[in-house]
Enzyme design. Structure first.
Site, PDB file in Angstrom:
ATOM      1  N   LYS A 186      -7.583  -9.643  18.108  1.00  0.00           N
ATOM      2  CA  LYS A 186      -8.771 -10.076  18.845  1.00  0.00           C
ATOM      3  C   LYS A 186      -9.770 -10.794  17.927  1.00  0.00           C
ATOM      4  CE  LYS A 186      -7.686  -7.826  22.769  1.00  0.00           C
ATOM      5  NZ  LYS A 186      -6.405  -7.166  22.499  1.00  0.00           N
TER       6      LYS A 186
HETATM    7  C1  LIG Z   1      -5.383  -6.766  23.319  1.00  0.00           C
HETATM    8  C2  LIG Z   1      -4.151  -6.350  22.641  1.00  0.00           C
HETATM    9  C3  LIG Z   1      -2.882  -6.643  23.172  1.00  0.00           C
HETATM   10  C4  LIG Z   1      -2.701  -7.300  24.509  1.00  0.00           C
HETATM   11  O1  LIG Z   1      -3.144  -8.630  24.502  1.00  0.00           O
HETATM   12  P1  LIG Z   1      -3.431  -9.369  25.878  1.00  0.00           P
HETATM   13  O2  LIG Z   1      -3.903 -10.705  25.467  1.00  0.00           O
HETATM   14  O3  LIG Z   1      -4.475  -8.573  26.584  1.00  0.00           O
HETATM   15  O4  LIG Z   1      -2.157  -9.418  26.640  1.00  0.00           O
HETATM   16  C5  LIG Z   1      -1.768  -6.301  22.428  1.00  0.00           C
HETATM   17  N1  LIG Z   1      -1.883  -5.653  21.258  1.00  0.00           N
HETATM   18  C6  LIG Z   1      -3.080  -5.347  20.723  1.00  0.00           C
HETATM   19  C7  LIG Z   1      -3.122  -4.610  19.435  1.00  0.00           C
HETATM   20  C8  LIG Z   1      -4.248  -5.689  21.384  1.00  0.00           C
HETATM   21  O5  LIG Z   1      -5.433  -5.381  20.853  1.00  0.00           O
END
Ligand SMILES: *Cc1c(COP(=O)(O)O)cnc(C)c1O
Length: 463
Positions: A112
């Protein structure tokens, strides 16, 4: 470039307004009116360039002159200077034809950060220009909150409220949010699931009074700037493996489908992606949708990969909109019915369009654990449970001519309990996370109730 709503009933806006709004007024998600594209030569020219350079080139296509190029370039440089690996997103090989893209070298140890570090700088810039402030309401399944708090804490023009589902995220995930001491940060443990938090966020964003009063915005992957920023690593990693002259495939651990849709964006812009494998945990709404053509909500189950414990994948609406040939009324109708009945039957042509790119796969808890263990035994590398879901899906996938890039979305240090359970060793905690355990936490508890959250946000903004 103008941005339109997937539900077809909001006026088109520019990039800056789409970013500041998050959700469109009609409840839809913003998408560009037309997709920008790169030529093969332009993609080939990314080879050997820095991550920040490629990010500037990709994001510039969507900003389309609303922010001067040199300002954008400085933002990208600053955003990716917060990453501790010089490659920003390094690629390592784990098997013949299998590569891991490590997206977790940013400040909160999850992917993120890649988008949030840029988004914070983009919004700071446009808020300062317009002499405005904003209040970000954030619903997190664990990692968005930490990344958002890291990116926005201490920023003069932004307040942030991070809502997380109480007891459903890891301790390290929680501490990345709750140990922030800056006055512009508030954290709320919501008595409910991530889907409850996200539903509250969506309701809040369609409350015009609240929006005006506090300058409400969202940094979840419903914000289009996040998708754009995430499409960048599809380009850098694919080019490193021979694109655009050789196609590549991706395996993506998926929850809200922001990452998966970012891959679709990269493909639409001209990157030769043969397949995107959408790997889910037991919360398999996406895997089932691509397999069966029915997008139906189940009940949320807690798993080892909590950031994917989601049964309503916001960004699926963007894909649906493309798949029904950008029919906003049809998209609006489908997602209104999903809200009520919890199900959408994907029209056959739309499903065929989705399947040209996407393949869904559900990975069980047992398979996730076995994959963490086998990867450790075979390569010595420790992967986190989210990454393990994507690695397992890669191993199950057969007959792919293209090399597969597996997105590794979190550092194992963010899920030490899950990793310890499986391999009997605790992952090394990167330096920047070591202080977290000793710091005092600060957060409030609230019910999963719109009125309670609204009152809280208004009070925080002094209204
Ligand atoms: C947010 C997240 C995901 C999922 O990603 P999306 O874009 O919501 O599909 C997968 N793994 C981790 C560690 C995340 O923080």
């Amino acid at each position: 470039m103008r941005y339109i709503s997937t539900r077809g009933a909001s006026p088109a806006v520019g990039f800056v307004d789409a970013v500041l709004a998050g959700l469109a007024p009609d409840g839809g998600l913003y998408v560009p009116e037309t997709w920008p594209a790169f030529t093969q030569g332009e993609i080939a020219a990314f080879a050997g360039r820095s991550y920040a350079h490629v990010a500037t080139e990709v994001v510039a296509r969507f900003v389309d002159g609303e922010i001067p190029h040199d300002v954008l370039s400085d933002m990208c440089e600053a955003a990716y200077a917060t990453f501790t690996h010089p490659a920003v997103v390094p690629l390592t090989q784990i098997a013949p034809g299998g590569f891991i893209a490590e997206l977790f070298h940013g400040p909160s140890l999850a992917f993120k950060d890649v988008a949030m570090q840029l988004l914070a700088r983009l919004s700071d810039h446009v808020l300062a220009l317009g002499n405005r402030t904003q209040t970000i309401l954030c619903a997190t399944s664990g990692d968005t909150g930490g990344a958002a708090v890291e990116a926005f804490r201490g920023r003069a023009n932004t307040r942030i409220v991070a809502m997380f589902p109480d007891g459903r995220i890891s301790e390290v995930q929680r501490r990345f949010m709750t140990t922030a001491t800056e006055d512009n940060v508030r954290c709320v443990a919501v008595d409910g699931t991530f889907d409850d938090c996200q539903a509250i966020l969506k309701t809040a964003l369609s409350d015009e009074g609240l929006k005006q009063a506090v300058g409400l915005s969202a940094v979840n992957s419903i914000n289009f700037a996040r998708i754009v920023a995430q499409s960048v690593y599809y380009f850098t990693t694919a080019v490193a493996l021979g694109a655009p002259y050789r196609p590549v495939a991706f395996s993506v651990p998926s929850g809200n489908f922001g990452d998966g849709f970012a891959g679709y964006v990269a493909k639409t812009m001209g990157l030769p992606i043969s397949t995107i494998l959408v790997a889910t945990n037991a919360n398999d709404i996406l895997a089932r949708a691509f397999q069966t053509g029915r997008y139906t909500r189940g009940s949320v189950q807690a798993t080892q990969s909590p950031a994917m414990d989601i049964q309503s994948a916001s960004n699926f609406e963007r894909l649906y909109f493309e798949a029904v040939q950008r029919d906003g009324l049809e998209t609006g109708r489908a997602f209104a019915s999903f809200l009520e009945a919890g199900a959408i039957d994907i029209p056959p042509q739309a499903l065929a369009h989705m399947r040209e790119t996407f393949q869904g796969m559900m990975i069980s808890e047992g398979e996730t654990s076995r994959t963490i263990l086998a990867t450790f035994n075979e390569t010595g590398g420790i992967i986190d449970p989210h990454t393990a879901v994507a690695v397992c899906a890669f191993q199950r996938m057969r007959n792919l001519a293209a090399p597969v890039i597996i997105l590794s979305t979190a550092s194992p240090a963010k899920f030490p309990e899950a990793v310890l359970d499986v391999i009997g060793e605790t992952p090394v905690v990167p330096r920047k996370a070591r202080g977290l355990a000793g710091k005092p936490e600060r957060f409030d508890h609230l019910p999963a109730d719109m009125a309670a959250i609204k009152a809280y946000v208004l009070a925080f903004a002094g209204k």
